[in-house]
Design a protein around this motif. Structure first.
Motif, PDB file in Angstrom:
ATOM      1  N   GLY A  33      46.383  44.409  38.923  1.00  0.00           N
ATOM      2  CA  GLY A  33      47.762  43.947  38.936  1.00  0.00           C
ATOM      3  C   GLY A  33      47.906  42.444  38.829  1.00  0.00           C
ATOM      4  O   GLY A  33      49.025  41.926  38.787  1.00  0.00           O
ATOM      5  N   HIS A  34      46.769  41.737  38.804  1.00  0.00           N
ATOM      6  CA  HIS A  34      46.786  40.274  38.734  1.00  0.00           C
ATOM      7  C   HIS A  34      46.141  39.858  37.419  1.00  0.00           C
ATOM      8  O   HIS A  34      44.927  39.937  37.254  1.00  0.00           O
ATOM      9  CB  HIS A  34      46.050  39.668  39.926  1.00  0.00           C
ATOM     10  CG  HIS A  34      46.622  40.065  41.242  1.00  0.00           C
ATOM     11  ND1 HIS A  34      47.604  39.334  41.877  1.00  0.00           N
ATOM     12  CD2 HIS A  34      46.402  41.146  42.035  1.00  0.00           C
ATOM     13  CE1 HIS A  34      47.938  39.941  43.008  1.00  0.00           C
ATOM     14  NE2 HIS A  34      47.228  41.048  43.114  1.00  0.00           N
ATOM     15  N   ASP A  35      46.963  39.424  36.478  1.00  0.00           N
ATOM     16  CA  ASP A  35      46.454  39.091  35.147  1.00  0.00           C
ATOM     17  C   ASP A  35      45.526  37.887  35.186  1.00  0.00           C
ATOM     18  O   ASP A  35      45.827  36.870  35.833  1.00  0.00           O
ATOM     19  CB  ASP A  35      47.620  38.792  34.200  1.00  0.00           C
ATOM     20  CG  ASP A  35      48.283  40.064  33.694  1.00  0.00           C
ATOM     21  OD1 ASP A  35      47.663  41.127  33.819  1.00  0.00           O
ATOM     22  OD2 ASP A  35      49.412  39.986  33.183  1.00  0.00           O
ATOM     23  N   VAL A  36      44.419  37.991  34.478  1.00  0.00           N
ATOM     24  CA  VAL A  36      43.506  36.861  34.304  1.00  0.00           C
ATOM     25  C   VAL A  36      43.185  36.714  32.822  1.00  0.00           C
ATOM     26  O   VAL A  36      43.126  37.699  32.081  1.00  0.00           O
ATOM     27  CB  VAL A  36      42.194  37.035  35.117  1.00  0.00           C
ATOM     28  CG1 VAL A  36      42.484  37.078  36.608  1.00  0.00           C
ATOM     29  CG2 VAL A  36      41.433  38.286  34.683  1.00  0.00           C
ATOM     30  N   PHE A  37      43.015  35.468  32.416  1.00  0.00           N
ATOM     31  CA  PHE A  37      42.655  35.164  31.029  1.00  0.00           C
ATOM     32  C   PHE A  37      41.441  34.246  31.035  1.00  0.00           C
ATOM     33  O   PHE A  37      41.293  33.404  31.935  1.00  0.00           O
ATOM     34  CB  PHE A  37      43.822  34.498  30.300  1.00  0.00           C
ATOM     35  CG  PHE A  37      45.078  35.330  30.269  1.00  0.00           C
ATOM     36  CD1 PHE A  37      45.130  36.497  29.527  1.00  0.00           C
ATOM     37  CD2 PHE A  37      46.201  34.959  31.009  1.00  0.00           C
ATOM     38  CE1 PHE A  37      46.279  37.279  29.513  1.00  0.00           C
ATOM     39  CE2 PHE A  37      47.352  35.728  30.990  1.00  0.00           C
ATOM     40  CZ  PHE A  37      47.391  36.895  30.233  1.00  0.00           C
TER      41      PHE A  37
ATOM     42  N   ASN B 185      58.994  37.117  39.750  1.00  0.00           N
ATOM     43  CA  ASN B 185      58.706  38.460  40.256  1.00  0.00           C
ATOM     44  C   ASN B 185      57.371  38.912  39.656  1.00  0.00           C
ATOM     45  O   ASN B 185      57.318  39.456  38.566  1.00  0.00           O
ATOM     46  CB  ASN B 185      59.831  39.425  39.857  1.00  0.00           C
ATOM     47  CG  ASN B 185      59.714  40.768  40.551  1.00  0.00           C
ATOM     48  OD1 ASN B 185      59.465  40.842  41.752  1.00  0.00           O
ATOM     49  ND2 ASN B 185      59.891  41.850  39.805  1.00  0.00           N
ATOM     50  N   GLU B 186      56.295  38.682  40.380  1.00  0.00           N
ATOM     51  CA  GLU B 186      54.917  38.900  39.948  1.00  0.00           C
ATOM     52  C   GLU B 186      54.483  37.790  38.995  1.00  0.00           C
ATOM     53  O   GLU B 186      55.291  37.011  38.506  1.00  0.00           O
ATOM     54  CB  GLU B 186      54.749  40.292  39.332  1.00  0.00           C
ATOM     55  CG  GLU B 186      53.321  40.844  39.334  1.00  0.00           C
ATOM     56  CD  GLU B 186      52.557  40.648  40.638  1.00  0.00           C
ATOM     57  OE1 GLU B 186      51.944  39.576  40.789  1.00  0.00           O
ATOM     58  OE2 GLU B 186      52.558  41.523  41.504  1.00  0.00           O
ATOM     59  N   GLY B 187      53.171  37.687  38.765  1.00  0.00           N
ATOM     60  CA  GLY B 187      52.610  36.527  38.086  1.00  0.00           C
ATOM     61  C   GLY B 187      52.729  36.507  36.582  1.00  0.00           C
ATOM     62  O   GLY B 187      52.374  35.500  35.947  1.00  0.00           O
ATOM     63  N   HIS B 188      53.241  37.586  35.966  1.00  0.00           N
ATOM     64  CA  HIS B 188      53.324  37.626  34.504  1.00  0.00           C
ATOM     65  C   HIS B 188      54.139  36.469  33.928  1.00  0.00           C
ATOM     66  O   HIS B 188      53.925  36.074  32.779  1.00  0.00           O
ATOM     67  CB  HIS B 188      53.970  38.938  34.044  1.00  0.00           C
ATOM     68  CG  HIS B 188      53.392  40.163  34.661  1.00  0.00           C
ATOM     69  ND1 HIS B 188      54.071  40.916  35.599  1.00  0.00           N
ATOM     70  CD2 HIS B 188      52.203  40.769  34.501  1.00  0.00           C
ATOM     71  CE1 HIS B 188      53.323  41.931  35.968  1.00  0.00           C
ATOM     72  NE2 HIS B 188      52.176  41.869  35.321  1.00  0.00           N
ATOM     73  N   CYS B 189      55.083  35.963  34.706  1.00  0.00           N
ATOM     74  CA  CYS B 189      56.006  34.952  34.178  1.00  0.00           C
ATOM     75  C   CYS B 189      55.648  33.538  34.623  1.00  0.00           C
ATOM     76  O   CYS B 189      56.417  32.598  34.408  1.00  0.00           O
ATOM     77  CB  CYS B 189      57.426  35.281  34.624  1.00  0.00           C
ATOM     78  SG  CYS B 189      57.591  35.625  36.392  1.00  0.00           S
ATOM     79  N   ALA B 190      54.462  33.337  35.205  1.00  0.00           N
ATOM     80  CA  ALA B 190      54.154  32.057  35.860  1.00  0.00           C
ATOM     81  C   ALA B 190      54.026  30.883  34.889  1.00  0.00           C
ATOM     82  O   ALA B 190      54.080  29.724  35.318  1.00  0.00           O
ATOM     83  CB  ALA B 190      52.877  32.188  36.697  1.00  0.00           C
ATOM     84  N   PHE B 191      53.869  31.147  33.596  1.00  0.00           N
ATOM     85  CA  PHE B 191      53.829  30.023  32.650  1.00  0.00           C
ATOM     86  C   PHE B 191      55.139  29.251  32.625  1.00  0.00           C
ATOM     87  O   PHE B 191      55.200  28.141  32.080  1.00  0.00           O
ATOM     88  CB  PHE B 191      53.492  30.518  31.248  1.00  0.00           C
ATOM     89  CG  PHE B 191      52.049  30.950  31.065  1.00  0.00           C
ATOM     90  CD1 PHE B 191      51.003  30.223  31.609  1.00  0.00           C
ATOM     91  CD2 PHE B 191      51.743  32.097  30.337  1.00  0.00           C
ATOM     92  CE1 PHE B 191      49.684  30.615  31.442  1.00  0.00           C
ATOM     93  CE2 PHE B 191      50.423  32.504  30.155  1.00  0.00           C
ATOM     94  CZ  PHE B 191      49.394  31.759  30.714  1.00  0.00           C
ATOM     95  N   LEU B 192      56.190  29.815  33.207  1.00  0.00           N
ATOM     96  CA  LEU B 192      57.466  29.084  33.254  1.00  0.00           C
ATOM     97  C   LEU B 192      57.296  27.769  34.002  1.00  0.00           C
ATOM     98  O   LEU B 192      57.985  26.783  33.707  1.00  0.00           O
ATOM     99  CB  LEU B 192      58.566  29.932  33.875  1.00  0.00           C
ATOM    100  CG  LEU B 192      58.586  30.214  35.384  1.00  0.00           C
ATOM    101  CD1 LEU B 192      59.253  29.093  36.186  1.00  0.00           C
ATOM    102  CD2 LEU B 192      59.328  31.526  35.652  1.00  0.00           C
TER     103      LEU B 192
END
Length: 736
Positions: free
Chosen positions: A230-234, A186-193
């Motif tokens: 709303g789209h996290d970038v590092f 649910n949104e990209g915050h958790c995409a490291f999974l």
């Protein structure tokens, strides 16, 4: 009510959907949410429990939650971070322990060190929500505070939280013996999974590419916003610092891992989520279109309409947001089991049979309750003023000040002694959002202006408890975002459920919900000129207020009840309540996302991941040889012998495929239909000229004459496979 766990038990087993989200809004007593995304996640969990869907939630327990807002007399927003009181939570919160009663501790790598996290569990009916927290004795003092607050401004803490959520959350499920068939981000915050799941498969001896295909096949991703923030970038440097010792564990080199999320010189979490999911969806039909436009910038060689993004329009949890007194009224007039059938239009049709005086009286009581709770001035007579509510996160694109664009005109509208109007605002701005906080300051200043005294109010510390009072107690719910920046917006759905009428820009869900009889629409343009758009929207809003909304509200019928207004309330409830609820929404997710993804994931994993391995090898071969694919020549042959208004067309193309087999590509003539859509004609290989060089032909008699000019036609070659989730899974296309 359909019990999915019973009906579809053979498709999925218990705990088969893992639902990851950075925030969950279950209740104001557990303040681990900031706004719409979290409340949507909370409502999703509640609906899954109602429907007996086998789902497990994974998030973070923020020890100090999202900030408590205080607004001083000058309008400045202050941020308070009290410790979350677990004892006060409406939902039981318990520490997760092993069979020996010891707390389960998860180990997560962060910048070369080990950080430990414990887990809390929250039971929501049949659904368990697990929340990770780093306040563990074996951590350093700094690491113990990593999970203190939601959406911290510091990038190092933000990426640490997202590693904890994605990698730590995956490790927690593994430790608990939960093996989901579908992973929902649910949104990209958790995409490291997805990286952690690839690492786990790599540790079993699988190649990176095979592991990637297995993970991708069983993963779905919901994106919630077109707003860049709303789209996290590092930065790539930050990725290297946090993943330098992790890349090699995935069975690939650094560049290959980074390629999953690299965009414009940074690592984009949304891009990572798209790269590792087989299904992607927006949260309204319009947002699906906007998302395709956004992703088109990543894949410019694929037309917008072909970008593989679906949509599932958001809904709200009826049991959470419907006022208690109004529910009692519905209990008397709707079918006895109506709460189990909230997605059935015929159930809600009974609202039309409720006497208008009773519906109006219940709304007046909700209105009075709201005024008293907020300490707002009570009206001197038995007829309360028209109250317009505007409550949401204070971000600039939501344009909270649009209604004040012409201060003198809105002062006249609000200040008419015969037809008074009150504006009630509420909402928080992120602590790092200076412009958003400035909006709050300006509203407070306006509320102190003599022209708006006792006509404009700002309610501080907006949270679920105050949201319920507002969506149940105001008369009109105002929404004026800059179109198309509102992906969905669910506050208006909550208002509609309670008989509150929407007046909104035709953005997000309201494009689908508005029928011309159930509220009011500000028909905003999308021409890119924000100043002109604001001017046009302001004029449309003022006209609606002056000519339609206020006159209708003050048009009294029998017993001093505005019956025409009440009829619009009924139309709003009947047309919107059965559609914009989470029972319908989660049912859509079940059929459109979960069931197909479960089947696909199982197929890819079967027989020692035979399909995943084959697809990985096929993609590798296609990528290595795609540079040799060329459309050499295109001919269009006219045939005017068809029926009136249509031309039969024959297309002939010379295609160089090199080492790629002709049955592994789809060749199409493609053109615009003149309505932002495409027409396509499939061409078949009829002859091989030389090795790797083919002649393709195709005909169609269904293309309108106006849309077949040669300048509008091109031929496209796309690699395909029956194992792909879409024809554009490889994000490759060669054009003439």
């Amino acid at each position: 009510m359909v019990q999915f766990g019973e009906k579809w038990g053979g498709i999925m087993q218990n705990n088969s959907i893992a639902y990851f989200s950075a925030e969950f809004g279950l209740d104001e007593s557990l303040p681990i949410y900031s706004g719409g995304l979290g409340i949507l996640a909370g409502d999703h969990v509640k609906a899954a429990a109602d429907l007996n869907i086998p789902l497990t939630g994974v998030g973070i327990f923020y020890g100090k939650g999202y900030f408590q807002q205080r607004i001083d007399e000058s309008g400045s927003q202050h941020h308070l971070y009290p410790q979350v009181d677990l004892e006060a939570s409406v939902y039981p919160v318990q520490l997760v322990r092993d069979d020996n009663g010891r707390p389960i501790i998860i180990e997560v790598p962060l910048q070369g060190r080990k950080v430990y996290a414990k887990a809390w569990s929250v039971q929501v009916g049949s659904v368990t929500l697990y929340l990770l927290n780093t306040d563990v004795e074996s951590n350093s003092d700094a690491d113990r505070h990593l999970t203190d607050t939601l959406y911290p401004g510091a990038q190092d803490i933000r990426i640490s939280q997202e590693i904890l959520l994605g990698i730590g959350g995956t490790r927690l499920l593994t430790t608990l013996g939960i093996r989901p068939e579908v992973w929902h981000m649910n949104e990209g915050h958790c995409a490291f999974l997805t990286l952690e799941r690839i690492r786990m498969l790599s540790a079993e001896g699988l190649s990176f590419e095979t592991a990637l295909e297995a993970v991708k096949a069983s993963t779905v991703f919901t994106t919630h916003t077109p707003v860049p923030a709303g789209h996290d970038v590092f930065s790539i440097d930050m990725m290297d610092r946090y993943f330098g010792d992790y890349y090699w564990q995935l069975g690939a080199d650094r560049d290959r891992v980074l390629s999953l999320g690299s965009m414009n010189g940074v690592f984009n979490m949304t891009r990572l989520a798209v790269s590792t999911s087989s299904k992607v969806n927006g949260v309204s039909k319009l947002h699906g279109e906007v998302t395709r436009e956004m992703f088109h910038r990543w894949m410019p060689h694929i037309p917008v309409r072909d970008i593989p993004v679906d949509s599932v329009t958001n809904g709200i949890h009826t049991g959470t947001w419907l006022g208690a007194d109004l529910k009692e009224l519905f209990d008397r007039y709707l079918p006895s089991d109506w709460t189990l059938q909230t997605a059935e239009p015929e159930v809600w049709a009974a609202v039309r049979d409720i006497p208008g005086t009773e519906l109006w009286e219940e709304h007046q009581q909700a209105k009075l309750k709201m005024l008293q709770a907020f300490g707002l001035p009570l009206p001197p007579s038995d007829r309360m003023p028209l109250i317009i509510g505007f409550a949401r996160r204070f971000a600039t694109y939501k344009r909270a000040l649009l209604i004040f664009s012409d201060p003198e005109r809105i002062a006249r509208i609000l200040g008419n002694p015969d037809r008074p109007v009150v504006l009630v605002f509420a909402g928080k701005a992120h602590p790092a959002d200076g412009p958003g906080q400035d909006l709050i300051r300006q509203i407070v200043e306006l509320s102190q202006d003599n022209r708006f005294k006792d006509r404009v109010f700002m309610i501080e510390n907006y949270a679920m408890d105050k949201a319920k009072l507002l969506v149940q107690g105001v008369d009109v719910w105002l929404n004026t975002p800059l179109k198309p920046m509102e992906a969905s917006g669910t506050s208006g759905q909550k208002a509609a459920l309670n008989g509150v009428l929407n007046c909104s820009v035709l953005d997000g869900w309201w494009v689908e919900g508005y029928n011309g009889r159930n509220g009011w629409a500000i028909e905003s343009t999308m021409d890119g000129d924000t100043e002109l758009q604001a001017k046009q929207d302001t004029e449309a809003l003022y006209r609606l207020l002056e000519e339609e909304i206020i006159p209708l509200f003050y048009k009294q019928g029998d017993q001093k009840v505005p019956m025409e207004w009440v009829n619009v309330m009924k139309e709003s409830i009947c047309s919107l309540a059965p559609v914009y609820n989470t029972q319908r929404m989660v049912t859509d997710y079940w059929h459109k996302m979960y069931v197909p993804t479960s089947a696909r994931g199982k197929r890819f994993a079967a027989d020692n991941l035979e399909v995943a391995s084959r697809v990985a090898a096929y993609k590798h071969f296609i990528r290595d040889n795609w540079s040799g694919v060329q459309v050499r020549k295109v001919d269009i042959i006219e045939d005017n012998s068809c029926r009136i208004g249509l031309n039969k067309k024959a297309f002939r193309a010379e295609i160089e495929l090199g080492a790629i087999w002709h049955k592994d590509v789809l060749v199409e003539a493609v053109g615009s239909d003149g309505h932002r859509g495409l027409w396509k004609v499939t061409l078949k290989a009829i002859k091989q000229q030389t090795k790797g060089l083919y002649i393709y032909e195709g005909t169609s008699s269904d293309i309108p004459v106006d849309n077949i000019w040669k300048a509008d036609v091109n031929v496209r070659v796309t690699p395909i496979s029956p194992d792909f989730a879409s024809d554009f899974e490889l994000e490759l296309a060669a054009w003439g």
